[in-house]
Design an enzyme around this catalytic site. Sequence first.
Site, mmCIF file in Angstrom:
data_model
loop_
_atom_site.group_PDB
_atom_site.id
_atom_site.type_symbol
_atom_site.label_atom_id
_atom_site.label_comp_id
_atom_site.label_asym_id
_atom_site.label_seq_id
_atom_site.Cartn_x
_atom_site.Cartn_y
_atom_site.Cartn_z
ATOM 1 N N ASP A 7 1.016 -1.266 0.212
ATOM 2 C CA ASP A 7 0.177 0.158 0.033
ATOM 3 C C ASP A 7 0.455 0.902 -0.327
ATOM 4 O OD1 ASP A 7 -2.395 -1.952 0.595
ATOM 5 O OD2 ASP A 7 -1.761 -1.856 2.259
ATOM 6 N N GLN A 27 2.291 -6.314 -3.248
ATOM 7 C CA GLN A 27 2.476 -6.152 -1.651
ATOM 8 C C GLN A 27 3.943 -5.152 -0.893
ATOM 9 O OE1 GLN A 27 2.333 -9.908 -2.674
ATOM 10 N NE2 GLN A 27 0.083 -9.308 -2.834
ATOM 11 N N ASN A 30 -4.409 -11.061 -4.166
ATOM 12 C CA ASN A 30 -4.616 -9.974 -2.584
ATOM 13 C C ASN A 30 -3.823 -8.329 -2.934
ATOM 14 O OD1 ASN A 30 -2.040 -10.854 -3.660
ATOM 15 N ND2 ASN A 30 -1.487 -11.445 -1.801
ATOM 16 N N GLY A 84 -3.883 -4.430 -4.521
ATOM 17 C CA GLY A 84 -4.769 -3.481 -4.470
ATOM 18 C C GLY A 84 -3.713 -2.588 -5.503
ATOM 19 N N HIS A 85 -4.361 -2.403 -6.307
ATOM 20 C CA HIS A 85 -3.376 -1.507 -7.309
ATOM 21 C C HIS A 85 -4.101 -0.155 -7.598
ATOM 22 C CE1 HIS A 85 0.786 -3.582 -7.333
ATOM 23 N NE2 HIS A 85 0.408 -3.841 -6.622
ATOM 24 N N THR A 113 -6.096 -11.364 3.936
ATOM 25 C CA THR A 113 -7.235 -10.854 2.066
ATOM 26 C C THR A 113 -8.529 -12.077 2.745
ATOM 27 O OG1 THR A 113 -6.543 -12.095 1.246
ATOM 28 C CG2 THR A 113 -4.977 -9.405 1.035
ATOM 29 N N LYS A 164 2.128 2.076 -5.094
ATOM 30 C CA LYS A 164 2.695 1.064 -5.922
ATOM 31 C C LYS A 164 1.919 2.061 -7.470
ATOM 32 C CE LYS A 164 2.842 -3.032 -4.643
ATOM 33 N NZ LYS A 164 3.213 -2.555 -3.379
HETATM 34 P P1 IMP Z 1 -2.577 -12.621 2.188
HETATM 35 O O1 IMP Z 1 -1.107 -12.471 1.165
HETATM 36 O O2 IMP Z 1 -4.027 -12.824 2.004
HETATM 37 O O3 IMP Z 1 -1.774 -14.699 2.786
HETATM 38 O O4 IMP Z 1 -2.666 -11.691 3.489
HETATM 39 C C1 IMP Z 1 -1.257 -12.133 4.316
HETATM 40 C C2 IMP Z 1 -1.322 -10.694 5.047
HETATM 41 O O5 IMP Z 1 -0.575 -9.486 3.746
HETATM 42 C C3 IMP Z 1 -1.767 -9.672 5.247
HETATM 43 O O6 IMP Z 1 -1.569 -9.370 6.324
HETATM 44 C C4 IMP Z 1 -2.728 -8.961 4.827
HETATM 45 O O7 IMP Z 1 -2.835 -7.659 5.068
HETATM 46 C C5 IMP Z 1 -1.376 -9.187 4.059
HETATM 47 N N1 IMP Z 1 -1.779 -8.263 2.651
HETATM 48 C C6 IMP Z 1 -1.369 -9.035 1.184
HETATM 49 N N2 IMP Z 1 -1.098 -8.665 0.083
HETATM 50 C C7 IMP Z 1 -1.775 -6.997 0.522
HETATM 51 C C8 IMP Z 1 -1.266 -5.702 -0.486
HETATM 52 O O8 IMP Z 1 -1.673 -5.918 -1.178
HETATM 53 N N3 IMP Z 1 -1.327 -4.409 0.191
HETATM 54 C C9 IMP Z 1 -1.605 -4.664 2.091
HETATM 55 N N4 IMP Z 1 -1.388 -6.028 2.235
HETATM 56 C C10 IMP Z 1 -1.920 -7.245 1.951
#
Ligand code: IMP
Length: 429
Positions: free
Chosen positions: A13, A223, A38, A40-41, A129, A16
Amino acid sequence: MANVTVIGAQWGDEGKGKIVDWLASRADAVVRFQGGHNAGHTLVVGEQVYKLSLLPSGIVTGTLSIIGNGVVLDPWHLKSEIAKLESQGVVINTSNFAIADNCPLILPLHRDLDGLREQAAGAGKIGTTGRGIGPAYEDKVGRRAIRVCDLAHLDSLDAQLDRLCAHHDALRAGFGQPPVDREALLTELREIAPFVLQYAEPSWKRLQTVRKAGARILFEGAQGVLLDVDHGTYPFVTSSNTVSGTAASGSGLGPNATGFVLGIVKAYTTRVGSGPFPTELEDETGQRLGERGHEFGTVTGRKRRCGWFDAVLVRQSCAISGVTGIALTKLDVLDGFDKVRICTGYRLGGKVLDYFPSHAADQAGVEPIYEEMDGWNGTTAGARSWADLPAQAIKYIQRVQELIETPVALVSTSPEREDTILVRDPFVD
Ligand code: IMP
């Protein structure tokens, strides 16, 4: 001309989307190399706002966009994201979009498992997510994934499905859930297969071809380094390697192709989900940062946790990812603060640390050591040159780059593409 690899240097976040969009408009190809939907752009182009979770940002400008083998792909999400973009006028076809045929799939059973585990973990949950990312990567390294290329061979998938279902049925039984409905899964895969297969190819080959032709390639990370499965705040991390090195393995090009590593860095710190966050502010200041920065997750809508800039973490991320230069974003959120603080070290058990320790208890226990600076009057929003910035804001930027031991290449001053101060063009060696 160099290639460019963009990564987040904090917990994701960092903004990017805008930087990648700006670079994508000058690239010949854009590749996603890890993560899944997962991410979010958010891209703001004129009046249009595009929200991407899975597709490479280049798709909006019609640039060749590739989902690399390092990504985990939810085919049903892919279809709906493409439909949404098409409804906004974006053209997506086989000449501007390809998916690595060795990309593992995220299946409904992965989403189920993600949810079941988080639910069972109670207060100890990761705060994922909920999109099945972790379980899909587990099946990839467990060598039981169904991959994109398997969609062309669904009639001979029995043995693979046996292994996959045996594994998941045992896990589901532990959660008191019924076994996987294998026939329903096969039917769903049969339905979606032609849609995915039209874009599937050994995409490393297409990348080789464009590279040989002298194309500029943009590797789009998702991420952030602090969510990296090795280097992040384990276990509160995502399940992929988010560092720059993954651009090579997750695309099928060698490490010498990844070029200029641009670390995206927010002028303060945010995090969604659980896990340690040394500079978190649970007071009015944190609230103010969240409101001014519109800090709500693009994917889940969750409120992001906010805090001061942590130079120790960003210095570590930059070192681990070999960051050539950073893009500093959202400086305008700090406009109007009387004082601003930067974390320059940690205290832990009577010791001073200049790095973030590996053990979860130590990560949770460190106390930030702050340096305080005067804030600035006036606004940095929309600035397009150093001359547009208040002197004190320039001092803040200089102090940041000194502390993180990495130069600033860009400063982004609003979500608009043009509101950028360019110090060093990452595409020019
Ligand atoms: P997962 O990737 O859904 O397994 O989530 C694992 C961790 O990564 C959690 O804390 C999510 O909030 C964080 N996370 C996953 N994708 C993003 C992203 O694009 N931006 C910020 N945090 C993320």
